[in-house]
Design a protein around this motif. Structure first.
Motif, PDB file in Angstrom:
ATOM      1  N   PRO A 193       0.820  -1.219   0.000  1.00 43.90           N
ATOM      2  CA  PRO A 193       0.000   0.000   0.000  1.00 43.90           C
ATOM      3  C   PRO A 193       0.856   1.272   0.000  1.00 43.90           C
ATOM      4  CG  PRO A 193      -0.797  -1.578   1.625  1.00 43.90           C
ATOM      5  CD  PRO A 193       0.501  -2.105   1.130  1.00 43.90           C
ATOM      6  N   GLN A 194       0.437   2.277  -0.753  1.00 44.37           N
ATOM      7  CA  GLN A 194       1.109   3.580  -0.779  1.00 44.37           C
ATOM      8  C   GLN A 194       0.529   4.431   0.357  1.00 44.37           C
ATOM      9  OE1 GLN A 194       3.681   4.335  -2.792  1.00 44.37           O
ATOM     10  NE2 GLN A 194       3.517   2.204  -3.517  1.00 44.37           N
ATOM     11  N   VAL A 195       1.346   4.662   1.402  1.00 47.78           N
ATOM     12  CA  VAL A 195       0.827   5.355   2.583  1.00 47.78           C
ATOM     13  C   VAL A 195       1.415   6.759   2.747  1.00 47.78           C
ATOM     14  CG1 VAL A 195       0.373   3.203   3.796  1.00 47.78           C
ATOM     15  CG2 VAL A 195       2.617   4.302   4.032  1.00 47.78           C
ATOM     16  N   ALA A 196       2.312   7.191   1.866  1.00 49.90           N
ATOM     17  CA  ALA A 196       2.838   8.562   1.949  1.00 49.90           C
ATOM     18  C   ALA A 196       1.698   9.551   1.752  1.00 49.90           C
ATOM     19  CB  ALA A 196       3.922   8.779   0.900  1.00 49.90           C
ATOM     20  N   GLY A 197       1.641  10.593   2.613  1.00 47.48           N
ATOM     21  CA  GLY A 197       0.554  11.565   2.566  1.00 47.48           C
ATOM     22  C   GLY A 197      -0.585  11.234   3.506  1.00 47.48           C
ATOM     23  N   MET A 198      -0.568   9.994   4.102  1.00 45.11           N
ATOM     24  CA  MET A 198      -1.589   9.631   5.085  1.00 45.11           C
ATOM     25  C   MET A 198      -1.129  10.081   6.458  1.00 45.11           C
ATOM     26  SD  MET A 198      -2.687   5.741   4.152  1.00 45.11           S
ATOM     27  CE  MET A 198      -3.343   5.279   2.557  1.00 45.11           C
ATOM     28  N   THR A 199      -2.078  10.248   7.346  1.00 47.16           N
ATOM     29  CA  THR A 199      -1.704  10.463   8.741  1.00 47.16           C
ATOM     30  C   THR A 199      -1.030   9.211   9.260  1.00 47.16           C
ATOM     31  OG1 THR A 199      -3.779   9.632   9.612  1.00 47.16           O
ATOM     32  CG2 THR A 199      -3.687  11.991   9.064  1.00 47.16           C
ATOM     33  N   LEU A 200      -0.270   9.347  10.303  1.00 52.53           N
ATOM     34  CA  LEU A 200       0.448   8.209  10.856  1.00 52.53           C
ATOM     35  C   LEU A 200      -0.520   7.084  11.228  1.00 52.53           C
ATOM     36  CD1 LEU A 200       3.026   6.869  11.855  1.00 52.53           C
ATOM     37  CD2 LEU A 200       2.729   8.097  14.028  1.00 52.53           C
ATOM     38  N   ALA A 201      -1.641   7.403  11.840  1.00 49.79           N
ATOM     39  CA  ALA A 201      -2.603   6.390  12.273  1.00 49.79           C
ATOM     40  C   ALA A 201      -3.186   5.641  11.077  1.00 49.79           C
ATOM     41  CB  ALA A 201      -3.712   7.032  13.106  1.00 49.79           C
TER      42      ALA A 201
END
Length: 634
Positions: free
Chosen positions: A510-518
């Motif tokens: 999954p691409q999680v850059a730009g998401m909040t840490l949680a």
């Protein structure tokens, strides 16, 4: 080369005593094998209940009942039972082995029998059945398949699988037992049987032996049962005119629909049969009870003066002829007696010739060069040892080779004919030495769905367990790669049936850059990945507590691996201090530069020791980015 499946019982040792040699026959409840009793060194017939019936108490009880019923009988016309037991989950019964044929086989070969042959066989059958009835046993399954004709001339009654103790009306416990073609009317209508039910079956057998067919036929069993219950069996002579009236009367007496009108038991019918044997054979008067008939399979038809047999009483003598008629009759009888005597000599010679031929044939195929021998098991042996085993069994041995994915190269993979098969003594058996597994080209299945890949890899052993792996290029559920038995990448060529493990894609990380840490941690956890945090960084573009970057910690990535998350601390802002409160210009510059600000001043360098009495360009307390230029002036 395709071979028939080998019976797993062949060669097996039952209860540590009976060595199974070959299969003789298979029935609905059990299979009969030829075996060797190793303890007494004799051939026996061993009857083994089918495995799927082992848990059925009804069948097991019936199987044991056969042993008990037959063991109570000691008669030359009843098959002897030697032993009964249980080996693991197999119930077995050990019986006397009689090489020969059944009455059914004889009827198939000859279609119908002569009256003399019928009397010979029925004399033995009724003698054995009389012993059973005397012991209080009802057979309940009399039919040609259960009459055994041994090669040495003995005739025996076997298969007491449905037998049970007799009472006035013995209930069967089931709607119908026995073969439908030989069931008595009371068994069909009321489900009860006694000795007279056996007599009815004997009458049907006599009809079939004399005419070559059963009296009742139908497309469905219930049609035949209906005819037994409602119709009178016709006389055999209505089908074949050569049947003597005495045998017609015996068949009608035995097959009366009313049990009360039949012989009370087999002894009564045997006595009546022996009374009429003389008339059937052309011998004056009844044949003595100790007469031992000899089977003659030639088609001979005797003619004789006949008399009507009254089932309810002894035969009625005819009136005496006139004296002159008596003389003519005596001469005719003498002429017929001489003709029968000459014919008897020829028949006796023919019987001796046939017996000699049968004995020679029996020796040739039983113990001589034409005997069949079971091919022994040699798989896994060294070639020299296998050759010795086959030579000891009476075979010639040839050498051959074949690939085998299971047997190591250099050991015996098998034989041709296959182990357990029957082959003529002295025949050549080829020992097939293993070349090991074939080396095959591995098909390219990368990118194929898992099911399609398994089918394409059918020459190999593909494990049920798969390795899951993340892939940006391969869709979830498709094959990413292959591993060999050691877990290394599979080479282009591999051994037949070699172990292979599939690597199957579970999709992209999954691409999680730009998401909040949680949110990033939740997204990674959902696909089985662990999230770890790196040192937070300032960022003018990424808000605080939002993931700046996500870095995979392994290549390739598989469930359980870790992803390093770098979180934003927001822009790098510093609070500007108050440097114009009595400090020198030099001190103000030093304080601002310590906070990474760029400092300018309109004060000449030689005056930097002077006290600042002017102002700074950025007001004290204001937060600005590091590196911002701040002027300190008079």
């Amino acid at each position: 080369m395709t071979t028939a499946p080998v019976d797993p019982m062949l060669g097996r040792l039952i209860d540590g005593r009976y060595q199974v040699r070959s299969r003789i026959a298979r029935g609905g409840m059990a299979t009969v094998y030829l075996a060797t009793d190793l303890r007494l060194e004799r051939r026996v017939a061993i009857k083994i209940m089918h495995g799927h019936l082992a848990d059925d108490n009804t069948f097991k009880t019936r199987f044991v009942q056969e042993a008990r019923s037959a063991a109570r009988l000691a008669h030359p016309n009843v098959v002897n039972v030697f032993d009964q037991g249980q080996d693991a989950d197999m119930a077995y019964l050990v019986m006397e082995y009689l090489p020969g044929i059944t009455l059914r086989d004889l009827l198939k070969d000859y279609q119908r029998l002569t009256p003399e042959q019928t009397v010979d066989i029925m004399d033995a059958v009724l003698a054995g059945l009389a012993a059973a009835h005397k012991a209080g046993i009802v057979h309940r399954d009399l039919k040609p398949e259960n009459v055994l004709l041994a090669d040495d001339g003995r005739i025996k009654l076997g298969d007491f699988g449905l037998a049970r103790a007799a009472s006035a009306n013995t209930a069967t416990g089931q709607a119908l037992l026995g073969t439908i073609a030989y069931l008595s009317p009371e068994l069909v209508t009321r489900g009860v049987a006694d000795a007279r039910s056996d007599i009815y079956a004997v009458g049907i057998m006599m009809y079939e032996m004399l005419t070559g067919e059963q009296p009742y036929v139908g497309e469905a069993p219930m049609q035949i049962a209906y005819q037994h219950a409602n119709d009178q069996v016709p006389t055999p002579s209505s089908k074949f005119s050569g049947v003597p009236p005495e045998l017609d009367e015996l068949v009608l007496w035995a097959t009366s629909r009313d049990p009360e009108q039949r012989p009370a038991d087999a002894r009564a019918m045997l006595d009546r049969l022996r009374e009429v044997e003389g008339a059937v054979r052309g011998v004056a008067g009844p044949v003595p009870a100790l007469y031992q008939p000899t089977m003659v399979l030639a088609d001979t038809t005797a003619t004789a003066e006949t008399r009507v047999l009254n089932p309810a009483s002894a035969p009625v003598p005819t009136a005496l002829a006139a004296p002159e008629e008596q003389g003519e009759e005596s001469a005719a009888l003498s002429a017929r007696a001489s003709a029968r005597k000459r014919k008897g000599y020829w028949l006796f010679a023919l019987v001796l010739l046939l017996a000699g031929l049968a004995g020679g044939t029996g020796w040739y195929f039983g113990a001589g060069p034409g005997a069949s021998v079971t091919v022994p098991v040699t798989a896994g042996l060294e070639p020299a040892a296998a050759e010795q085993v086959l030579t000891d069994a009476g075979f010639q041995v040839a050498q051959g080779e074949r690939y085998d994915p299971e047997i190591a190269a250099g050991l015996v993979s098998g034989t041709d004919p296959a182990e357990g098969a029957q082959a003529r003594r002295g025949a050549t058996v080829t020992v097939l030495v293993s070349l090991g597994p074939r080396i095959l080209q591995v098909p390219d299945v990368v990118g194929d769905p898992e099911a399609a890949a398994r089918e394409a890899l059918g020459d190999f052993t593909v494990g049920d367990e798969v390795v899951k792996q993340f892939s940006d290029e391969i869709d979830a559920g498709a094959v990413v790669g292959l591993l060999d038995a050691s877990g290394a990448p599979l080479p282009a060529e591999y051994a037949e049936r070699g172990a292979i493990t599939l690597i199957v894609s579970v999709g992209a990380v999954p691409q999680v850059a730009g998401m909040t840490l949680a949110d990033a941690e939740a997204a990674l956890d959902a696909v089985g990945l662990e999230a770890s945090q790196g040192e937070p960084q300032f960022s003018d573009e990424v808000p605080i507590d939002v993931v700046i970057s996500a870095e995979a910690q392994n290549d390739p990535m598989r469930p359980g691996d870790s992803v390093l998350l770098v979180v934003s601390k927001g822009p790098d802002l510093v609070e500007v201090p108050n440097v114009v409160t009595g400090q020198t210009i030099a001190a103000a510059r030093e304080q601002l530069e310590a906070l990474d600000f760029a400092v300018t001043s309109n004060v000449p360098g030689f005056l930097e020791g002077a006290v600042v009495a002017a102002k700074q360009s950025v007001a004290p307390g204001e937060r600005v980015k590091r590196g911002t230029e701040i002027s300190v002036n008079f």
